[in-house]
Design a protein around this motif. Structure first.
Motif, PDB file in Angstrom:
ATOM      1  N   PHE A  14      75.851   9.169  22.442  1.00  0.00           N
ATOM      2  CA  PHE A  14      74.852   9.783  21.575  1.00  0.00           C
ATOM      3  C   PHE A  14      75.139   9.415  20.117  1.00  0.00           C
ATOM      4  O   PHE A  14      76.296   9.284  19.708  1.00  0.00           O
ATOM      5  N   GLU A  15      74.093   9.277  19.351  1.00  0.00           N
ATOM      6  CA  GLU A  15      74.218   9.142  17.901  1.00  0.00           C
ATOM      7  C   GLU A  15      73.583  10.370  17.260  1.00  0.00           C
ATOM      8  O   GLU A  15      72.403  10.649  17.477  1.00  0.00           O
ATOM      9  N   ILE A  16      74.370  11.101  16.499  1.00  0.00           N
ATOM     10  CA  ILE A  16      73.895  12.309  15.842  1.00  0.00           C
ATOM     11  C   ILE A  16      73.847  12.051  14.350  1.00  0.00           C
ATOM     12  O   ILE A  16      74.878  11.734  13.721  1.00  0.00           O
ATOM     13  N   ARG A  17      72.672  12.144  13.764  1.00  0.00           N
ATOM     14  CA  ARG A  17      72.524  11.946  12.328  1.00  0.00           C
ATOM     15  C   ARG A  17      72.410  13.304  11.638  1.00  0.00           C
ATOM     16  O   ARG A  17      71.762  14.209  12.133  1.00  0.00           O
ATOM     17  N   TYR A  18      73.026  13.388  10.454  1.00  0.00           N
ATOM     18  CA  TYR A  18      73.005  14.658   9.728  1.00  0.00           C
ATOM     19  C   TYR A  18      73.075  14.405   8.224  1.00  0.00           C
ATOM     20  O   TYR A  18      73.460  13.325   7.765  1.00  0.00           O
ATOM     21  N   GLN A  19      72.695  15.415   7.462  1.00  0.00           N
ATOM     22  CA  GLN A  19      72.746  15.379   6.010  1.00  0.00           C
ATOM     23  C   GLN A  19      73.831  16.343   5.538  1.00  0.00           C
ATOM     24  O   GLN A  19      73.887  17.485   5.992  1.00  0.00           O
ATOM     25  N   ASN A  20      74.673  15.893   4.615  1.00  0.00           N
ATOM     26  CA  ASN A  20      75.726  16.780   4.118  1.00  0.00           C
ATOM     27  C   ASN A  20      75.804  16.816   2.592  1.00  0.00           C
ATOM     28  O   ASN A  20      76.827  17.156   2.022  1.00  0.00           O
ATOM     29  N   GLY A  21      74.695  16.497   1.930  1.00  0.00           N
ATOM     30  CA  GLY A  21      74.669  16.514   0.476  1.00  0.00           C
ATOM     31  C   GLY A  21      75.116  15.210  -0.148  1.00  0.00           C
ATOM     32  O   GLY A  21      75.004  15.014  -1.355  1.00  0.00           O
ATOM     33  N   GLN A  22      75.630  14.299   0.651  1.00  0.00           N
ATOM     34  CA  GLN A  22      76.075  12.997   0.158  1.00  0.00           C
ATOM     35  C   GLN A  22      75.260  11.875   0.798  1.00  0.00           C
ATOM     36  O   GLN A  22      75.731  10.744   0.932  1.00  0.00           O
ATOM     37  N   GLY A  23      74.062  12.219   1.228  1.00  0.00           N
ATOM     38  CA  GLY A  23      73.235  11.228   1.894  1.00  0.00           C
ATOM     39  C   GLY A  23      73.362  11.329   3.395  1.00  0.00           C
ATOM     40  O   GLY A  23      74.141  12.127   3.927  1.00  0.00           O
ATOM     41  N   PRO A  24      72.597  10.535   4.141  1.00  0.00           N
ATOM     42  CA  PRO A  24      72.638  10.585   5.603  1.00  0.00           C
ATOM     43  C   PRO A  24      73.962  10.106   6.166  1.00  0.00           C
ATOM     44  O   PRO A  24      74.550   9.147   5.678  1.00  0.00           O
TER      45      PRO A  24
END
Length: 453
Positions: free
Chosen positions: A131-141
């Motif tokens: 699986f590839e999980i993409r997320y945002q953490n305030g520093q870009g994707p």
């Protein structure tokens, strides 16, 4: 999945952290992604609310085993925590003082999940792709890969709207400043907003009656406070619950206390009130029916406590199969459907009921219930115990039931249940009761178990 090594867990609430504890105990590596800036972000929003279940039902066993090595002082099992206590005394130590600390990333909102190299349409070789999980953490994707995914992100941040048809009522968006969703802190943080005001509360679940109860308390201190209960149904008694027959005493007591407030006239009741439109201004007009000819309630504030629905946007590239009405896993739907479920008590379930056509992906916790209400934290703990076993290849443990849930003491006559399995068996045919326990209570001069009006 027997060769899975890394498990991504979405959400660092009670069920998400329990999932991480079970995964770690199985020798696998958890990666916990929490959208909020702190673990237990959603729980913190209802930190003022006392839970129905005592501590013995709120601590996961694998989590307790992790905590035991830190010198953790476990709470008294028969005490009832508020949400803030759950965070302070259990979730925070679990997330910061155990081996889980290095596996949790906060301020990490998941935006998309897919298979590496595979869109939703492609089949051959799909199961072997991570699986590839993409997320945002305030520093870009950002992105991370995992062999399995447990979505325990909950539903707190996607409440149902006020409209009786499941859509936002006409004017609901424009009236947003006068509307709160869920369960505001009427007696604490939000007191100034509601004191001395006419406050309409829409809903018939525990959040609604808890808020109305708090408003009635506020009215004793601020007499101009006027709580108004907007009830879509026609029978207020259905919200009162099982009373003394509820195995969770605090839940039964809340319903009984609320029934007394209604009987005393301290809460205005507007039954069969199906909201269709809202008009904002200095005061808020809540309308039911047509704008020209329907009923209206004028209030200063509206609290919408009509339940929640799952956010399914970030799983759109996965092969997901959900019940068309409840939006929960198909095999779970018959156990929790409020249209059919007769006794308010859901039997334990796990990986078998929660698995999806996308191998290695599972919903857990409140999100697994879709739009259904009455989720118990202990149910989620059993879910993730079973899921972790399934991911690790221990299918015997995954299928084993290790949980007994407390009954609510409530039956639903309209569901035509199998009475032999409900509340003590069937009532005698000449008794106006839905089950044996209801009949026995009535014979003792009590009002019954909430089964009939």
């Amino acid at each position: 999945m027997s060769e899975a090594k890394t498990v991504a867990i979405i959400g660092a609430g009670p069920v998400g952290l329990a999932a991480a504890a079970h995964v770690l105990e199985r020798g696998l590596t958890p990666i916990v992604l929490e959208a909020g800036s702190q673990i237990g972000h959603a729980v913190r929003q209802w930190g003022h609310v006392q839970m129905f279940s005592p501590w013995e039902y709120n601590v996961d066993r694998a989590a307790a085993r992790l905590l035991s090595s830190t010198g953790w002082n476990s709470p008294e099992p028969d005490q009832y925590p508020a949400g803030a206590e759950l965070v302070e005394r259990y979730l925070e130590p679990l997330a910061t003082k155990t081996a889980l600390a290095s596996h949790i990333e906060t301020s990490s909102r998941v935006t998309d999940i897919s298979r590496v190299g595979f869109d939703k349409l492609k089949t051959r070789g799909r199961e072997a792709a991570p699986f590839e999980i993409r997320y945002q953490n305030g520093q870009g994707p950002k992105s991370v890969r995992a062999d399995a995914v447990i979505d325990a992100s909950g539903t707190w941040h996607s409440p149902n709207p006020a409209g009786a048809n499941g859509l936002r009522a006409i004017g609901e968006t424009q009236a947003a400043e006068q509307i709160a969703y869920g369960m505001p802190d009427v007696l604490g943080r939000d007191r100034a907003r509601y004191a001395g005001k006419t406050v309409a509360v829409l809903g018939a679940g525990h959040s609604a009656i808890g808020t109305l109860t708090d408003l009635a308390t506020l009215a004793t201190e601020e007499p101009e406070t006027k709580p108004v209960w907007l009830l879509r149904g026609n029978d207020p008694a259905k919200a009162f619950g099982g009373g003394a027959n509820d195995k969770l005493a605090a839940r039964g007591a809340l319903g009984a206390a609320f029934a007394a407030l209604v009987a005393a006239g301290r809460i205005q009741v507007e039954s069969e009130f199906r909201v269709s439109h809202l008009t904002n201004g200095p005061r808020l007009t809540v309308g039911a029916g047509s704008a020209c000819c329907g009923r209206q309630v004028v209030a200063d504030e509206l609290v919408v406590a009509t339940g929640f629905r799952p956010d399914l946007d970030f799983v759109r590239e996965l092969r997901i199969q959900l019940d068309p009405a409840i939006e929960c896993p198909v095999a779970l739907a018959p156990l929790i459907d409020p249209n059919e479920h007769s006794c308010g008590t859901v039997r334990p379930h796990g990986a078998r009921e929660l698995a999806q056509p996308e191998p290695g992906f599972y919903f857990a916790g409140m999100k697994s219930y879709g739009r259904a209400p009455t989720f118990l934290m202990l149910t989620g703990y059993e879910q993730v115990r079973s899921i972790a076993a399934d991911i690790a290849g221990d299918h015997r443990a995954a299928a084993r039931v290790e949980l007994v849930l407390p009954e609510t003491g409530v039956c639903n006559r309209s569901a035509a249940p199998d009475a032999s399995n409900c509340c003590g068996g069937p009532a005698l045919s000449d008794v106006d009761a839905c089950c044996a326990a209801d009949a026995n209570a009535r014979q003792q001069g009590k009002t019954g178990r909430g089964c009939a009006s």
